[in-house]
Design a protein around this motif. Structure first.
Motif, short mmCIF file in Angstrom:
data_model
loop_
_atom_site.label_atom_id
_atom_site.label_comp_id
_atom_site.label_asym_id
_atom_site.label_seq_id
_atom_site.Cartn_x
_atom_site.Cartn_y
_atom_site.Cartn_z
N MET A 1 126.02 4.16 48.84
CA MET A 1 126.08 5.06 49.97
C MET A 1 127.43 4.91 50.65
O MET A 1 127.86 3.82 50.98
N ASP A 2 128.10 6.04 50.87
CA ASP A 2 129.44 6.04 51.44
C ASP A 2 129.37 6.52 52.89
O ASP A 2 129.08 7.67 53.17
N ASN A 3 129.64 5.63 53.84
CA ASN A 3 129.54 5.96 55.26
C ASN A 3 130.91 6.05 55.93
O ASN A 3 131.04 5.75 57.10
N LYS A 4 131.93 6.46 55.20
CA LYS A 4 133.26 6.54 55.79
C LYS A 4 133.46 7.89 56.45
O LYS A 4 132.87 8.88 56.08
N THR A 5 134.35 7.89 57.43
CA THR A 5 134.69 9.12 58.13
C THR A 5 135.57 10.00 57.26
O THR A 5 136.53 9.52 56.66
N ASP A 6 135.26 11.29 57.21
CA ASP A 6 136.08 12.25 56.48
C ASP A 6 137.31 12.57 57.34
O ASP A 6 137.21 13.27 58.34
N LYS A 7 138.45 12.02 56.97
CA LYS A 7 139.65 12.11 57.81
C LYS A 7 140.19 13.53 57.91
O LYS A 7 140.73 13.91 58.95
N VAL A 8 140.04 14.34 56.86
CA VAL A 8 140.53 15.71 56.90
C VAL A 8 139.76 16.52 57.94
O VAL A 8 140.35 17.24 58.76
N VAL A 9 138.45 16.36 57.95
CA VAL A 9 137.61 17.07 58.92
C VAL A 9 137.85 16.53 60.33
O VAL A 9 137.88 17.29 61.31
N LEU A 10 138.06 15.22 60.44
CA LEU A 10 138.34 14.61 61.74
C LEU A 10 139.62 15.17 62.34
O LEU A 10 139.66 15.53 63.51
N PHE A 11 140.68 15.29 61.55
CA PHE A 11 141.95 15.82 62.07
C PHE A 11 141.82 17.30 62.42
O PHE A 11 142.49 17.78 63.33
N LYS A 12 140.97 18.02 61.69
CA LYS A 12 140.72 19.42 62.03
C LYS A 12 140.07 19.52 63.41
O LYS A 12 140.45 20.35 64.23
N GLY A 13 139.11 18.64 63.68
CA GLY A 13 138.46 18.62 64.99
C GLY A 13 139.40 18.22 66.10
O GLY A 13 139.36 18.78 67.20
N ILE A 14 140.28 17.26 65.82
CA ILE A 14 141.26 16.84 66.82
C ILE A 14 142.24 17.96 67.12
O ILE A 14 142.62 18.19 68.27
N LYS A 15 142.63 18.71 66.08
CA LYS A 15 143.55 19.83 66.28
C LYS A 15 142.90 20.91 67.16
O LYS A 15 143.55 21.47 68.05
N ILE A 16 141.62 21.15 66.96
CA ILE A 16 140.91 22.13 67.79
C ILE A 16 140.83 21.64 69.23
O ILE A 16 141.00 22.42 70.18
N LEU A 17 140.61 20.34 69.42
CA LEU A 17 140.56 19.79 70.78
C LEU A 17 141.93 19.87 71.47
O LEU A 17 141.99 20.03 72.69
N ILE A 18 143.01 19.76 70.72
CA ILE A 18 144.35 19.90 71.31
C ILE A 18 144.54 21.32 71.82
O ILE A 18 145.06 21.53 72.93
N PHE A 19 144.10 22.32 71.04
CA PHE A 19 144.18 23.71 71.51
C PHE A 19 143.28 23.92 72.73
O PHE A 19 143.62 24.69 73.64
N ALA A 20 142.16 23.22 72.79
CA ALA A 20 141.26 23.33 73.93
C ALA A 20 141.92 22.77 75.19
O ALA A 20 141.81 23.35 76.26
N VAL A 21 142.62 21.65 75.06
CA VAL A 21 143.29 21.06 76.22
C VAL A 21 144.40 21.98 76.71
O VAL A 21 144.58 22.17 77.93
N MET A 22 145.13 22.58 75.78
CA MET A 22 146.18 23.53 76.20
C MET A 22 145.55 24.72 76.91
O MET A 22 146.08 25.19 77.93
N SER A 23 144.41 25.20 76.43
CA SER A 23 143.73 26.32 77.08
C SER A 23 143.19 25.92 78.45
O SER A 23 143.15 26.74 79.36
N LEU A 24 142.78 24.65 78.58
CA LEU A 24 142.29 24.18 79.88
C LEU A 24 143.38 24.19 80.95
O LEU A 24 143.08 24.27 82.14
N PHE A 25 144.63 24.10 80.55
CA PHE A 25 145.72 24.18 81.51
C PHE A 25 146.21 25.61 81.72
O PHE A 25 146.49 26.03 82.84
N ILE A 26 146.31 26.39 80.65
CA ILE A 26 146.87 27.74 80.74
C ILE A 26 145.94 28.69 81.49
O ILE A 26 146.39 29.50 82.31
N GLY A 27 144.63 28.60 81.23
CA GLY A 27 143.67 29.50 81.87
C GLY A 27 143.68 29.42 83.38
O GLY A 27 143.86 30.44 84.06
N PRO A 28 143.50 28.24 83.98
CA PRO A 28 143.54 28.15 85.44
C PRO A 28 144.91 28.51 86.04
O PRO A 28 144.96 29.03 87.16
#
Length: 76
Positions: A1-28
Protein backbone atom coordinates in the motif's frame (compact mmCIF):
# COMPACT_ATOMS: atom_id res chain seq x y z
CA UNK A 1 0.00 0.00 0.00
CA UNK A 2 1.42 3.35 -1.10
CA UNK A 3 0.45 6.26 1.18
CA UNK A 4 2.64 8.97 -0.34
CA UNK A 5 1.40 12.39 -1.33
CA UNK A 6 0.95 12.94 -5.07
CA UNK A 7 3.25 15.94 -5.53
CA UNK A 8 1.91 16.92 -8.97
CA UNK A 9 -1.64 17.21 -7.65
CA UNK A 10 -0.38 18.96 -4.50
CA UNK A 11 1.39 21.66 -6.54
CA UNK A 12 -1.74 22.09 -8.66
CA UNK A 13 -3.72 22.77 -5.49
CA UNK A 14 -1.10 25.19 -4.19
CA UNK A 15 -1.15 27.05 -7.51
CA UNK A 16 -4.93 27.42 -7.27
CA UNK A 17 -4.59 28.72 -3.70
CA UNK A 18 -2.04 31.32 -4.90
CA UNK A 19 -4.60 32.60 -7.43
CA UNK A 20 -7.18 32.64 -4.63
CA UNK A 21 -4.94 34.80 -2.43
CA UNK A 22 -4.37 37.23 -5.30
CA UNK A 23 -8.14 37.39 -5.84
CA UNK A 24 -8.66 37.99 -2.12
CA UNK A 25 -6.63 41.19 -2.45
CA UNK A 26 -7.79 42.40 -5.87
CA UNK A 27 -11.54 41.99 -5.26
CA UNK A 28 -11.82 44.18 -2.14
CA UNK A 29 -9.50 46.79 -3.69
CA UNK A 30 -11.85 47.09 -6.67
CA UNK A 31 -14.85 47.28 -4.35
CA UNK A 32 -13.16 50.04 -2.36
CA UNK A 33 -12.52 52.01 -5.55
CA UNK A 34 -16.16 51.56 -6.57
CA UNK A 35 -17.60 52.60 -3.20
CA UNK A 36 -15.28 55.59 -2.86
CA UNK A 37 -16.76 57.31 -5.94
CA UNK A 38 -20.38 56.24 -6.49
CA UNK A 39 -21.02 59.17 -8.85
CA UNK A 40 -18.34 57.91 -11.27
CA UNK A 41 -19.47 56.29 -14.53
CA UNK A 42 -17.41 53.17 -13.71
CA UNK A 43 -19.26 52.57 -10.43
CA UNK A 44 -21.50 49.72 -11.61
CA UNK A 45 -18.85 47.88 -13.70
CA UNK A 46 -16.28 48.06 -10.88
CA UNK A 47 -18.88 46.89 -8.40
CA UNK A 48 -19.85 43.90 -10.55
CA UNK A 49 -16.24 42.93 -11.33
CA UNK A 50 -15.21 43.31 -7.67
CA UNK A 51 -18.08 41.09 -6.49
CA UNK A 52 -17.29 38.46 -9.12
CA UNK A 53 -13.61 38.39 -8.17
CA UNK A 54 -14.51 38.02 -4.47
CA UNK A 55 -16.87 35.14 -5.28
CA UNK A 56 -14.20 33.56 -7.47
CA UNK A 57 -11.72 33.80 -4.58
CA UNK A 58 -14.04 31.88 -2.26
CA UNK A 59 -14.63 29.24 -4.94
CA UNK A 60 -10.89 28.89 -5.60
CA UNK A 61 -10.14 28.48 -1.89
CA UNK A 62 -12.53 25.55 -1.59
CA UNK A 63 -11.34 24.02 -4.86
CA UNK A 64 -7.66 24.37 -3.88
CA UNK A 65 -8.20 22.82 -0.45
CA UNK A 66 -10.18 19.96 -2.02
CA UNK A 67 -7.38 19.25 -4.51
CA UNK A 68 -4.73 19.35 -1.79
CA UNK A 69 -6.74 16.97 0.38
CA UNK A 70 -7.24 14.59 -2.53
CA UNK A 71 -3.47 14.59 -3.14
CA UNK A 72 -2.83 13.54 0.44
CA UNK A 73 -5.76 11.17 1.01
CA UNK A 74 -6.33 9.62 -2.39
CA UNK A 75 -8.69 6.66 -2.76
CA UNK A 76 -7.36 4.21 -5.33
Amino acid sequence: MDNKTDKVVLFKGIKILIFAVMSLFIGPILLTFAFSQPENSLYIPLLIVGCLICAMAVFLIFKGIKIIMSSMFKNK
